[in-house]
Write an enzyme that holds these catalytic residues in place. Sequence first.
Site, mmCIF file in Angstrom:
data_model
loop_
_atom_site.group_PDB
_atom_site.id
_atom_site.type_symbol
_atom_site.label_atom_id
_atom_site.label_comp_id
_atom_site.label_asym_id
_atom_site.label_seq_id
_atom_site.Cartn_x
_atom_site.Cartn_y
_atom_site.Cartn_z
ATOM 1 C CD GLU A 22 -6.116 4.706 1.776
ATOM 2 O OE1 GLU A 22 -5.713 3.580 1.445
ATOM 3 O OE2 GLU A 22 -7.308 4.960 2.010
ATOM 4 C CG HIS B 37 -7.883 1.206 3.323
ATOM 5 N ND1 HIS B 37 -7.740 1.771 2.076
ATOM 6 C CD2 HIS B 37 -8.838 0.239 3.163
ATOM 7 C CE1 HIS B 37 -8.552 1.173 1.211
ATOM 8 N NE2 HIS B 37 -9.233 0.227 1.860
ATOM 9 N NE ARG C 109 -10.690 2.271 -3.271
ATOM 10 C CZ ARG C 109 -10.868 1.166 -2.545
ATOM 11 N NH1 ARG C 109 -11.265 1.236 -1.293
ATOM 12 N NH2 ARG C 109 -10.634 -0.022 -3.065
#
Length: 326
Positions: A265, A283, A236
């Site tokens: 993000e 991601h 993360r």
Amino acid sequence: MTNAEQQAVAILVPGQFNDHAVGRIDRTFSRVWIERADPSLVSDDMRKAVRGIAAFGGISAALIDALPHLEIIANFGVGYDSVDARHAAQRGIMVTNTPDVLTEEVADTALGLLINTVRDLPRAETWLRDGSWMRHGNYHLSRLTLRGRRAGIFGMGRIGRAIARRLEAFGLPIAYHNRHQVEDLPYEYHGTLKGLAEAVDTLISVAPGGASTEKAVNAEILSALGPNGVFINIGRGSTVDEAALAAALANGTIAAAGLDVFADEPNVPPALLAAPNTSLLPHVGSASEHTRRAMADLCVDNLVSWFSERKALTPVPETADVKARA
Ligand code: NAP
Ligand code: 8YV
């Protein structure tokens, strides 16, 4: 519960969601849609009807409180740091996630990102595609190599172990840091992240987000990793102090970084985008059709099991003791 009764159960699906999961929810339950997971978008009808949420993004305490009949939040993803699971537990609401079905895919991505970062492969491919190979000759030799590296894993859980198995095949010695030592593992354990960073030159973070890991990878850890250091993050973005990372990459505190996840993000700090020694992915750790379908199935299977058997398949630890209401 009969099939007809199950079809009347209202499941809230905020924002965009996996198509396969949406199809299954539509065939099994009554789907309720809002544009984003915002309690101000919950209508009175939704307030009265919604008993489950299928979640891709953040589920706040306020949204949970806006739904008095909510029984279960089925998170699409193994990491559930964006769901307020503690608040859900206090309210007697089950939270589930999607462990195991994505482990090998994410580990594959981590190794791809590591090799891209160390051997500079994305820029080498651009060199070929933009005609530089023809015009200017061979791409330069990579400054870094995997040969002789020592790997450290921050977060030796399901995915951490799958990454470690792959690194073993690459011939790299492995160490790790967790809060607890894992008994059956042959790898060197470090009780602190700093101790791990001092012992290795390749730090791979696959730790969960949340308060206990917030900005854990900071200037001190990067300095301990050292000038030959490579930092990979597939866990993360919140676990990293991104300003400190950008500075460490710019001033040679570490050599390179490969990042699949970011603190905010899809916003990527411009300093990380501009750095010549970063390899960046949007991601995509679990993002194959195969694995996302398996995650979608487990997410929906949790809802089906909850409303038909009154049991969750993969509850998160915070809500492991939550029981279905009679
Ligand atoms: P897991 O099996 O629960 O492993 C997490 C590991 O982290 C555990 O071994 C845990 O050990 C350790 N840990 C947790 N908090 C820690 C802390 N404060 N300090 C040190 N170690 C800590 O989870 P997983 O299935 O491997 O998934 C890990 C994470 O990967 C997810 O939470 C998610 O954030 C991320 N992920 C990213 C992608 C992607 O697309 N990039 C995809 C899937 C998952 P201890 O409890 O002993 O500390
Ligand atoms: C997903 C992930 O992209 O499982 C996780 O924790 O980070 C990824 O697999 C994400 O959960 C999508 O919401």
